[in-house]
Motif scaffolding. Structure first.
Motif, mmCIF file in Angstrom:
data_model
loop_
_atom_site.group_PDB
_atom_site.id
_atom_site.type_symbol
_atom_site.label_atom_id
_atom_site.label_comp_id
_atom_site.label_asym_id
_atom_site.label_seq_id
_atom_site.Cartn_x
_atom_site.Cartn_y
_atom_site.Cartn_z
ATOM 1 N N ASP A 1 44.110 43.685 39.375
ATOM 2 C CA ASP A 1 44.506 44.043 38.012
ATOM 3 C C ASP A 1 43.284 43.980 37.116
ATOM 4 O O ASP A 1 42.524 43.003 37.161
ATOM 5 C CB ASP A 1 45.573 43.080 37.483
ATOM 6 C CG ASP A 1 46.909 43.265 38.178
ATOM 7 O OD1 ASP A 1 47.284 44.432 38.415
ATOM 8 O OD2 ASP A 1 47.563 42.259 38.471
ATOM 9 N N LEU B 1 35.305 47.744 40.427
ATOM 10 C CA LEU B 1 36.592 48.188 39.865
ATOM 11 C C LEU B 1 36.699 47.865 38.380
ATOM 12 O O LEU B 1 37.370 48.568 37.638
ATOM 13 C CB LEU B 1 37.750 47.557 40.632
ATOM 14 C CG LEU B 1 37.786 47.867 42.134
ATOM 15 C CD1 LEU B 1 38.976 47.184 42.783
ATOM 16 C CD2 LEU B 1 37.818 49.360 42.392
ATOM 17 N N ARG C 1 49.023 46.471 25.742
ATOM 18 C CA ARG C 1 47.660 46.594 26.271
ATOM 19 C C ARG C 1 47.751 47.419 27.541
ATOM 20 O O ARG C 1 48.639 47.215 28.371
ATOM 21 C CB ARG C 1 47.059 45.232 26.621
ATOM 22 C CG ARG C 1 47.129 44.194 25.539
ATOM 23 C CD ARG C 1 46.049 44.239 24.513
ATOM 24 N NE ARG C 1 44.708 43.971 24.981
ATOM 25 C CZ ARG C 1 43.622 44.210 24.229
ATOM 26 N NH1 ARG C 1 43.761 44.719 23.015
ATOM 27 N NH2 ARG C 1 42.415 43.953 24.693
ATOM 28 N N GLN C 2 46.829 48.368 27.676
ATOM 29 C CA GLN C 2 46.842 49.191 28.882
ATOM 30 C C GLN C 2 45.615 48.906 29.723
ATOM 31 O O GLN C 2 44.480 48.900 29.227
ATOM 32 C CB GLN C 2 46.887 50.676 28.522
ATOM 33 C CG GLN C 2 46.883 51.550 29.771
ATOM 34 C CD GLN C 2 47.096 53.013 29.489
ATOM 35 O OE1 GLN C 2 47.496 53.398 28.402
ATOM 36 N NE2 GLN C 2 46.847 53.838 30.490
ATOM 37 N N GLY C 3 45.849 48.669 30.991
ATOM 38 C CA GLY C 3 44.760 48.454 31.920
ATOM 39 C C GLY C 3 44.983 49.226 33.202
ATOM 40 O O GLY C 3 45.749 50.188 33.230
ATOM 41 N N LYS C 4 44.320 48.792 34.242
ATOM 42 C CA LYS C 4 44.390 49.490 35.515
ATOM 43 C C LYS C 4 44.896 48.567 36.601
ATOM 44 O O LYS C 4 44.730 47.355 36.542
ATOM 45 C CB LYS C 4 42.995 49.999 35.911
ATOM 46 C CG LYS C 4 42.519 51.170 35.086
ATOM 47 C CD LYS C 4 41.112 51.573 35.440
ATOM 48 C CE LYS C 4 40.111 50.639 34.796
ATOM 49 N NZ LYS C 4 38.715 51.121 34.924
ATOM 50 N N ARG C 5 45.524 49.166 37.572
ATOM 51 C CA ARG C 5 45.982 48.422 38.737
ATOM 52 C C ARG C 5 45.509 49.162 39.983
ATOM 53 O O ARG C 5 45.755 50.361 40.128
ATOM 54 C CB ARG C 5 47.510 48.342 38.732
ATOM 55 C CG ARG C 5 48.121 47.688 39.961
ATOM 56 C CD ARG C 5 49.644 47.864 39.961
ATOM 57 N NE ARG C 5 50.236 47.582 41.241
ATOM 58 C CZ ARG C 5 50.835 46.432 41.563
ATOM 59 N NH1 ARG C 5 50.934 45.488 40.673
ATOM 60 N NH2 ARG C 5 51.358 46.264 42.765
ATOM 61 N N MET D 1 42.234 44.424 33.116
ATOM 62 C CA MET D 1 42.757 44.581 31.750
ATOM 63 C C MET D 1 41.615 44.433 30.746
ATOM 64 O O MET D 1 40.675 43.673 30.975
ATOM 65 C CB MET D 1 43.810 43.499 31.454
ATOM 66 C CG MET D 1 45.080 43.585 32.282
ATOM 67 S SD MET D 1 46.010 45.125 32.092
ATOM 68 C CE MET D 1 46.526 45.038 30.388
#
Lengths: 79, 79
Positions: free
Chosen positions: B7, B64, B38-42, B9
């Motif tokens: 994850d 990443l 809040r938008q992040g990546k997975r 963020m």
């Protein structure tokens, strides 16, 4: 107040060029043993206690994810 | 083989325009009670058993995530 995590991932049958790019780059950078990478999105929401699970599912499905190409999951986490 | 979730963020002190846009749009679409997004990546990785936690941490931190502006976490999950 509650913290909610929404995970949005490309469906397995959908091509994932970002993930493919990461998977292709790792060996060139010296990291072997990673056979597949999928890249998706993670949203963290702070929601009032008035927001129920059905509403959260609607937000995730209709707004945070594109259900044609993405799977999503919603879970409440400890703050 | 193991499945690993990374994850990524944005750090709390970093502006998150994507998350702000989502948070601003929800009330217009009729969803109230969401105070912050809040938008992040997975990332979901399939890795050989030979890949240890230190290597995974290095992949996450150096590749990443951008550790200047993003926090990251790595965890192994059941397939």
């Amino acid at each position: 107040m509650a913290r909610v995590v929404v995970d949005v991932m490309p469906k397995p049958e959908i091509l994932d060029p970002q993930g493919k790019a990461v998977a292709g780059a790792l060996p060139r950078l010296g990291f072997t043993g990673v056979t597949e990478v999928r890249q998706g999105k993670r949203f963290e929401l702070e929601v009032d206690d008035s927001v129920d699970d059905a509403t959260l599912a609607k937000i995730a499905e209709s707004f945070l994810a594109n259900p044609v190409i993405e799977d999503w999951s919603v879970r409440r986490v400890e703050p």
